[in-house]
Write a protein that holds these residues in place. Structure first.
Motif, PDB file in Angstrom:
ATOM      1  N   LEU A 196      14.642 -16.488  42.094  1.00  0.00           N
ATOM      2  CA  LEU A 196      14.144 -17.676  41.403  1.00  0.00           C
ATOM      3  C   LEU A 196      12.634 -17.578  41.198  1.00  0.00           C
ATOM      4  N   PHE A 197      11.900 -17.191  42.246  1.00  0.00           N
ATOM      5  CA  PHE A 197      10.453 -17.010  42.111  1.00  0.00           C
ATOM      6  C   PHE A 197      10.135 -16.007  40.995  1.00  0.00           C
ATOM      7  N   THR A 198      10.877 -14.907  40.959  1.00  0.00           N
ATOM      8  CA  THR A 198      10.640 -13.875  39.949  1.00  0.00           C
ATOM      9  C   THR A 198      10.921 -14.404  38.553  1.00  0.00           C
ATOM     10  N   ASP A 199      12.030 -15.118  38.396  1.00  0.00           N
ATOM     11  CA  ASP A 199      12.393 -15.677  37.098  1.00  0.00           C
ATOM     12  C   ASP A 199      11.345 -16.686  36.622  1.00  0.00           C
ATOM     13  N   LEU A 200      10.888 -17.544  37.529  1.00  0.00           N
ATOM     14  CA  LEU A 200       9.881 -18.552  37.164  1.00  0.00           C
ATOM     15  C   LEU A 200       8.560 -17.897  36.775  1.00  0.00           C
ATOM     16  N   LYS A 201       8.215 -16.828  37.456  1.00  0.00           N
ATOM     17  CA  LYS A 201       6.986 -16.106  37.121  1.00  0.00           C
ATOM     18  C   LYS A 201       7.038 -15.611  35.677  1.00  0.00           C
ATOM     19  N   GLU A 202       8.182 -15.053  35.289  1.00  0.00           N
ATOM     20  CA  GLU A 202       8.313 -14.516  33.931  1.00  0.00           C
ATOM     21  C   GLU A 202       8.366 -15.631  32.896  1.00  0.00           C
ATOM     22  N   ARG A 203       9.078 -16.696  33.203  1.00  0.00           N
ATOM     23  CA  ARG A 203       9.248 -17.782  32.239  1.00  0.00           C
ATOM     24  C   ARG A 203       7.985 -18.607  32.052  1.00  0.00           C
ATOM     25  N   LEU A 204       7.241 -18.807  33.140  1.00  0.00           N
ATOM     26  CA  LEU A 204       6.102 -19.726  33.101  1.00  0.00           C
ATOM     27  C   LEU A 204       4.745 -19.038  33.194  1.00  0.00           C
ATOM     28  N   GLY A 205       4.740 -17.712  33.351  1.00  0.00           N
ATOM     29  CA  GLY A 205       3.471 -16.999  33.453  1.00  0.00           C
ATOM     30  C   GLY A 205       2.699 -17.315  34.722  1.00  0.00           C
ATOM     31  N   LEU A 206       3.411 -17.491  35.825  1.00  0.00           N
ATOM     32  CA  LEU A 206       2.776 -17.885  37.076  1.00  0.00           C
ATOM     33  C   LEU A 206       2.116 -16.708  37.789  1.00  0.00           C
ATOM     34  N   THR A 207       1.219 -17.046  38.694  1.00  0.00           N
ATOM     35  CA  THR A 207       0.581 -16.086  39.594  1.00  0.00           C
ATOM     36  C   THR A 207       0.887 -16.536  41.009  1.00  0.00           C
ATOM     37  N   TYR A 208       1.259 -15.576  41.881  1.00  0.00           N
ATOM     38  CA  TYR A 208       1.620 -15.929  43.253  1.00  0.00           C
ATOM     39  C   TYR A 208       0.765 -15.186  44.267  1.00  0.00           C
ATOM     40  N   VAL A 209       0.484 -15.867  45.376  1.00  0.00           N
ATOM     41  CA  VAL A 209       0.162 -15.207  46.636  1.00  0.00           C
ATOM     42  C   VAL A 209       1.388 -15.464  47.505  1.00  0.00           C
ATOM     43  N   PHE A 210       2.125 -14.408  47.813  1.00  0.00           N
ATOM     44  CA  PHE A 210       3.417 -14.538  48.492  1.00  0.00           C
ATOM     45  C   PHE A 210       3.282 -14.031  49.914  1.00  0.00           C
ATOM     46  N   ILE A 211       3.301 -14.956  50.879  1.00  0.00           N
ATOM     47  CA  ILE A 211       3.115 -14.626  52.288  1.00  0.00           C
ATOM     48  C   ILE A 211       4.470 -14.352  52.929  1.00  0.00           C
ATOM     49  N   ALA A 212       4.577 -13.238  53.642  1.00  0.00           N
ATOM     50  CA  ALA A 212       5.849 -12.884  54.281  1.00  0.00           C
ATOM     51  C   ALA A 212       5.594 -11.886  55.398  1.00  0.00           C
ATOM     52  N   HIS A 213       6.558 -11.810  56.332  1.00  0.00           N
ATOM     53  CA  HIS A 213       6.505 -10.751  57.329  1.00  0.00           C
ATOM     54  C   HIS A 213       7.604  -9.724  57.086  1.00  0.00           C
ATOM     55  N   ASP A 214       8.484 -10.005  56.129  1.00  0.00           N
ATOM     56  CA  ASP A 214       9.594  -9.121  55.786  1.00  0.00           C
ATOM     57  C   ASP A 214       9.159  -8.185  54.656  1.00  0.00           C
ATOM     58  N   LEU A 215       8.989  -6.908  54.973  1.00  0.00           N
ATOM     59  CA  LEU A 215       8.520  -5.952  53.976  1.00  0.00           C
ATOM     60  C   LEU A 215       9.512  -5.749  52.840  1.00  0.00           C
ATOM     61  N   ALA A 216      10.800  -5.930  53.116  1.00  0.00           N
ATOM     62  CA  ALA A 216      11.801  -5.787  52.060  1.00  0.00           C
ATOM     63  C   ALA A 216      11.611  -6.867  50.996  1.00  0.00           C
TER      64      ALA A 216
END
Length: 323
Positions: A196-216
């Motif tokens: 969903l995050f990926t789809d929204l990025k493409e549709r809306l031209g968003l920029t993310y800082v995505f915090i995670a501990h899961d490298l996958a």
């Protein structure tokens, strides 16, 4: 080259504790976030990722340093100065339930920012305009319009996170900081939310800082990655480069802990030793030297700075992994 959307220069966040102690949550971090990219921020729990994310949006005041958003210096800007910028910089929190008021309907929660902030023409939104926007938001995150009349406890964790994403999207932001938004979800649901995050990025031209501990997860969504250890960034670069040929021993150790089918491991496996030092009394020199198999006397004395390796990657290590 396109100007960065967000620039952080030598930002620090220190908390004063009892008995005169201080905790260095973020120490001398510099980075840029480019329009349209996904910067993954990774590291062990307690390394300062969430604090840095809050600092980047000025949800937490900086102790020192400079922070620019869309060219505006917001390092020490007042809330009145920040208010016109808030719609363009939003956050999705880790706990999908705690970040929603349990006694309010979803429609009321999503409508609140639309009522508080005026539209791009400086006008207050009408009820009809707000209602139409709420329907748009439900469509964007894949929930039925009927969800607007329900309460947070009536949804699953994944659905609640979709609602949190919808709230972040309400004011059409340019930048979203997502603070471990999938860590509390089942693996199958994690994949749906990341998609969903990926789809929204493409549709809306968003920029993310995505915090995670899961490298996958980071590998799946990020275009660049920054690796944090004890409040500092130790390596930063293109995701494939960093995860497939890590230059910092700490990055290599994080990757070594990932199952091989998920990420192709670097030839030399680096295993972490010892415990994470306390951020109240971090080691001198390189903060990782107490756990690093490559550490030498210099590492305990001199703190390495981020330097280029010639492949658009930065690493803070006196003896980086080469080849």
């Amino acid at each position: 080259m396109t100007e960065p959307l967000l620039v952080a220069r030598s930002i620090r966040k220190t908390y004063r504790l009892n008995r005169g102690q201080t905790l260095q949550a973020v120490d001398d971090v510099s980075l840029e976030v480019r329009p349209g990219e996904v910067l993954g921020l990774v590291g062990e729990s307690g390394c300062g990722k969430s604090t840095l994310g809050r600092c980047l949006l000025r949800l937490t005041d900086l102790t020192s340093g400079e922070l620019l958003f869309e060219g505006h210096d917001i390092s020490r800007a007042s809330e009145r100065t920040l208010r016109p910028l808030r719609p363009r910089m939003q956050m999705v929190f880790q706990d999908s339930y705690a970040s929603l008021n349990p006694v309010r309907r979803i429609g009321d929660l999503l409508a609140e920012p639309l009522k508080i902030h005026r539209d791009v023409h400086g006008q207050r939104r009408t009820r009809a305009t707000i209602a139409a926007r709420l329907e748009e938001l439900m469509d964007l995150v894949g929930l039925p319009v009927s969800a607007l009349a329900r309460y947070p406890h009536e949804f699953s964790g994944g659905q609640r996170q979709r609602i949190n994403i919808a709230r972040a999207l309400a004011l059409s932001p340019r930048l979203i900081v997502a603070d471990e938004p999938v860590s509390a979800l089942d693996v199958s649901v994690q994949a749906q939310i990341v998609n969903l995050f990926t789809d929204l990025k493409e549709r809306l031209g968003l920029t993310y800082v995505f915090i995670a501990h899961d490298l996958a997860v980071v590998r799946q969504i990020s275009t660049r990655v920054a690796v944090m250890y004890l409040g500092t960034i130790v390596e930063m670069g293109e995701t494939d480069t960093v995860l497939h040929t890590p230059a910092h021993p700490y990055t290599a150790a994080l990757i070594a802990a990932v199952p091989e089918p998920v990420i192709r491991l670097h030839a030399s496996r680096t295993l972490l030793r010892g415990d994470v030092p306390s951020p109240i009394a971090p080691p001198s020199g390189c903060r990782f030297h107490t756990r690093c198999p490559k550490a030498e006397a210099r590492c305990a004395q001199d703190a390495p700075t981020l330097r280029s390796l010639g492949d658009e990657r930065l690493v803070a290590c006196h003896f980086p992994i080469v080849g």
